[in-house]
Design a protein around this motif. Structure first.
Motif, PDB file in Angstrom:
ATOM      1  N   ILE A  38      55.126  79.040 107.617  1.00 12.83           N
ATOM      2  CA  ILE A  38      55.545  77.638 107.528  1.00 12.83           C
ATOM      3  C   ILE A  38      54.494  76.737 106.871  1.00 12.83           C
ATOM      4  CG2 ILE A  38      57.100  77.809 109.514  1.00 12.83           C
ATOM      5  CD1 ILE A  38      54.974  76.489 111.222  1.00 12.83           C
ATOM      6  N   LEU A  39      53.312  77.287 106.553  1.00 14.56           N
ATOM      7  CA  LEU A  39      52.326  76.492 105.829  1.00 14.56           C
ATOM      8  C   LEU A  39      52.838  76.213 104.425  1.00 14.56           C
ATOM      9  CD1 LEU A  39      48.970  78.235 106.840  1.00 14.56           C
ATOM     10  CD2 LEU A  39      50.009  76.189 107.820  1.00 14.56           C
ATOM     11  N   VAL A  40      52.599  74.997 103.944  1.00 11.47           N
ATOM     12  CA  VAL A  40      53.098  74.608 102.633  1.00 11.47           C
ATOM     13  C   VAL A  40      51.933  74.543 101.640  1.00 11.47           C
ATOM     14  CG1 VAL A  40      54.335  72.867 101.296  1.00 11.47           C
ATOM     15  CG2 VAL A  40      54.940  73.268 103.703  1.00 11.47           C
ATOM     16  N   ARG A  41      51.966  75.400 100.667  1.00 13.86           N
ATOM     17  CA  ARG A  41      50.949  75.421  99.620  1.00 13.86           C
ATOM     18  C   ARG A  41      51.010  74.112  98.828  1.00 13.86           C
ATOM     19  NH1 ARG A  41      48.777  79.548  95.749  1.00 13.86           N
ATOM     20  NH2 ARG A  41      49.021  78.724  93.641  1.00 13.86           N
ATOM     21  N   CYS A  42      49.862  73.534  98.542  1.00 15.48           N
ATOM     22  CA  CYS A  42      49.820  72.283  97.796  1.00 15.48           C
ATOM     23  C   CYS A  42      49.955  72.555  96.305  1.00 15.48           C
ATOM     24  CB  CYS A  42      48.520  71.535  98.072  1.00 15.48           C
ATOM     25  SG  CYS A  42      48.421  69.946  97.206  1.00 15.48           S
ATOM     26  N   GLU A  43      51.042  72.092  95.739  1.00 12.28           N
ATOM     27  CA  GLU A  43      51.287  72.254  94.304  1.00 12.28           C
ATOM     28  C   GLU A  43      51.159  70.924  93.572  1.00 12.28           C
ATOM     29  OE1 GLU A  43      51.486  75.088  93.127  1.00 12.28           O
ATOM     30  OE2 GLU A  43      52.368  76.460  94.586  1.00 12.28           O
ATOM     31  N   GLU A  44      50.800  69.877  94.299  1.00 11.42           N
ATOM     32  CA  GLU A  44      50.709  68.553  93.694  1.00 11.42           C
ATOM     33  C   GLU A  44      49.611  68.507  92.639  1.00 11.42           C
ATOM     34  OE1 GLU A  44      49.662  63.911  94.903  1.00 11.42           O
ATOM     35  OE2 GLU A  44      49.898  65.428  96.459  1.00 11.42           O
ATOM     36  N   ASP A  45      49.927  67.972  91.491  1.00 11.66           N
ATOM     37  CA  ASP A  45      48.952  67.806  90.414  1.00 11.66           C
ATOM     38  C   ASP A  45      48.298  66.438  90.573  1.00 11.66           C
ATOM     39  OD1 ASP A  45      47.466  68.184  88.146  1.00 11.66           O
ATOM     40  OD2 ASP A  45      49.079  67.612  86.764  1.00 11.66           O
ATOM     41  N   PHE A  46      47.394  66.332  91.551  1.00  8.53           N
ATOM     42  CA  PHE A  46      46.759  65.047  91.832  1.00  8.53           C
ATOM     43  C   PHE A  46      45.418  64.951  91.101  1.00  8.53           C
ATOM     44  CE2 PHE A  46      45.032  67.917  94.968  1.00  8.53           C
ATOM     45  CZ  PHE A  46      43.741  67.498  95.205  1.00  8.53           C
ATOM     46  N   SER A  47      44.916  63.748  90.990  1.00 10.51           N
ATOM     47  CA  SER A  47      43.639  63.550  90.304  1.00 10.51           C
ATOM     48  C   SER A  47      42.723  62.688  91.162  1.00 10.51           C
ATOM     49  CB  SER A  47      43.855  62.889  88.940  1.00 10.51           C
ATOM     50  OG  SER A  47      44.435  61.607  89.086  1.00 10.51           O
ATOM     51  N   VAL A  48      41.432  62.843  90.949  1.00 12.59           N
ATOM     52  CA  VAL A  48      40.412  62.034  91.599  1.00 12.59           C
ATOM     53  C   VAL A  48      39.517  61.475  90.509  1.00 12.59           C
ATOM     54  CG1 VAL A  48      38.386  62.068  93.112  1.00 12.59           C
ATOM     55  CG2 VAL A  48      40.447  63.336  93.759  1.00 12.59           C
ATOM     56  N   LYS A  49      39.316  60.192  90.519  1.00 14.53           N
ATOM     57  CA  LYS A  49      38.524  59.529  89.486  1.00 14.53           C
ATOM     58  C   LYS A  49      37.149  60.178  89.341  1.00 14.53           C
ATOM     59  CE  LYS A  49      36.855  54.952  88.090  1.00 14.53           C
ATOM     60  NZ  LYS A  49      36.756  53.521  88.483  1.00 14.53           N
ATOM     61  N   GLY A  50      36.793  60.535  88.118  1.00  9.38           N
ATOM     62  CA  GLY A  50      35.493  61.124  87.845  1.00  9.38           C
ATOM     63  C   GLY A  50      35.463  62.630  87.914  1.00  9.38           C
ATOM     64  N   CYS A  51      36.493  63.241  88.482  1.00 15.41           N
ATOM     65  CA  CYS A  51      36.522  64.696  88.630  1.00 15.41           C
ATOM     66  C   CYS A  51      37.270  65.353  87.468  1.00 15.41           C
ATOM     67  CB  CYS A  51      37.166  65.092  89.954  1.00 15.41           C
ATOM     68  SG  CYS A  51      36.157  64.651  91.390  1.00 15.41           S
ATOM     69  N   ALA A  52      36.697  66.420  86.948  1.00 12.28           N
ATOM     70  CA  ALA A  52      37.292  67.123  85.820  1.00 12.28           C
ATOM     71  C   ALA A  52      38.481  67.971  86.235  1.00 12.28           C
ATOM     72  CB  ALA A  52      36.236  68.002  85.149  1.00 12.28           C
ATOM     73  N   GLY A  53      38.585  68.273  87.513  1.00 11.67           N
ATOM     74  CA  GLY A  53      39.700  69.058  88.022  1.00 11.67           C
ATOM     75  C   GLY A  53      39.757  68.967  89.526  1.00 11.67           C
ATOM     76  N   THR A  54      40.946  69.111  90.087  1.00 10.26           N
ATOM     77  CA  THR A  54      41.123  69.010  91.534  1.00 10.26           C
ATOM     78  C   THR A  54      42.073  70.096  92.022  1.00 10.26           C
ATOM     79  OG1 THR A  54      42.988  67.491  91.308  1.00 10.26           O
ATOM     80  CG2 THR A  54      40.804  66.504  91.514  1.00 10.26           C
ATOM     81  N   VAL A  55      41.906  70.475  93.268  1.00  9.99           N
ATOM     82  CA  VAL A  55      42.826  71.443  93.869  1.00  9.99           C
ATOM     83  C   VAL A  55      42.773  71.291  95.385  1.00  9.99           C
ATOM     84  CG1 VAL A  55      41.154  73.337  94.125  1.00  9.99           C
ATOM     85  CG2 VAL A  55      43.574  73.862  93.796  1.00  9.99           C
ATOM     86  N   ALA A  56      43.893  71.575  96.035  1.00 10.29           N
ATOM     87  CA  ALA A  56      43.956  71.621  97.496  1.00 10.29           C
ATOM     88  C   ALA A  56      44.744  72.864  97.885  1.00 10.29           C
ATOM     89  CB  ALA A  56      44.615  70.377  98.067  1.00 10.29           C
ATOM     90  N   ALA A  57      44.372  73.458  99.000  1.00 10.27           N
ATOM     91  CA  ALA A  57      45.034  74.691  99.423  1.00 10.27           C
ATOM     92  C   ALA A  57      46.410  74.431 100.018  1.00 10.27           C
ATOM     93  CB  ALA A  57      44.160  75.440 100.425  1.00 10.27           C
ATOM     94  N   TYR A  58      46.513  73.432 100.904  1.00 11.29           N
ATOM     95  CA  TYR A  58      47.759  73.189 101.627  1.00 11.29           C
ATOM     96  C   TYR A  58      48.125  71.710 101.645  1.00 11.29           C
ATOM     97  CZ  TYR A  58      46.656  77.813 103.515  1.00 11.29           C
ATOM     98  OH  TYR A  58      46.338  79.137 103.642  1.00 11.29           O
ATOM     99  N   GLU A  59      49.403  71.459 101.816  1.00  9.78           N
ATOM    100  CA  GLU A  59      49.842  70.096 102.079  1.00  9.78           C
ATOM    101  C   GLU A  59      49.527  69.761 103.539  1.00  9.78           C
ATOM    102  OE1 GLU A  59      53.933  69.547 101.169  1.00  9.78           O
ATOM    103  OE2 GLU A  59      53.649  69.791  99.000  1.00  9.78           O
TER     104      GLU A  59
END
Length: 226
Positions: A38-59
């Motif tokens: 039931i864990l939901v993998r985070c597929e959101e293409d979010f951004s953080v100012k100043g960061c060249a890339g971002t990722v999260a494991a789960y929602e």
């Protein structure tokens, strides 16, 4: 392999438990089978100012809240292992695993004493073990005690974190590619402030990776950060 054996031996005395529901699990498992489904993998293409890339494991959904909040209260258990493993996998997928350093989001010294450990650092240490990237928990410090982010509206969080972090060892981050590690990202204001401080001090590039990312934010949503 040696680490797996050590975890198996430790589990004979202190059984590993699912950080979401508390069910006893295998020594080298992250979550129980039921929670894994039931864990939901985070597929959101979010951004953080100043960061060249971002990722999260789960929602960050209700079934994940207890695991994150227990870490924030100093009850770590199997959570750093479980989240660190998942974050490492996502970093590999994103292709920014060639970083020079992992820097966990630092805590103010009194908060660290009260809690006993920095959950972001423990997650970073697991990520570092899996990816072979050193963890640097000393070069950046939280030098200003801020209001809890969870008490502020979205528009106030960036102002709250401004000037909160200091690069204590500039030579350690000079020209380095860095991955910031955090447990939970909501607005990204904490990570954005850290990225700005690192880049200003001479870091070459900054990425960020989180265990969980909140979804469907609005101006009134509360953030349960440090």
């Amino acid at each position: 392999m040696e680490r797996e054996k050590l975890r198996e031996l430790a589990a004979l005395i202190y059984p590993s438990r699912c950080p979401v529901c508390g069910e006893v699990i295998g020594a080298n498992d992250s979550f129980c089978e039921k929670c894994t489904e039931i864990l939901v993998r985070c597929e959101e293409d979010f951004s953080v100012k100043g960061c060249a890339g971002t990722v999260a494991a789960y929602e960050y959904r209700p079934n994940m809240k207890e695991a994150i909040m227990l870490m924030k209260r100093g009850v770590m258990g199997n959570a750093p292992f479980a989240f660190g493993s998942a974050v490492a996998e996502r970093i590999l997928e994103k292709g920014f695993d060639k970083a020079d350093l992992l820097i966990p989001v630092p805590m103010f010294k009194s908060d660290l004493r009260r809690r006993g450990a920095n959950q972001s650092q423990l997650i970073a240490e697991e990520v570092g073990r899996r990816l072979g990237i050193p963890v640097d928990a000393k070069s950046v410090v939280k030098s200003v005690e801020t209001l809890p982010q969870k008490e502020l509206r979205k528009s106030e969080r960036e102002v709250n974190m401004r000037g909160a972090f200091t690069v204590a060892v500039p030579n350690a981050i000079l020209s380095k590619t860095i991955i910031l590690i955090d447990d939970l990202c909501t607005t990204g204001s904490t990570l954005a402030e850290l990225a700005a401080v690192l880049l200003e001090a001479g870091a070459a590039k900054v990425y960020c990776a989180c265990a969980c990312k909140t979804v469907n934010n609005d101006e009134n949503e509360r953030e349960e950060e440090i």
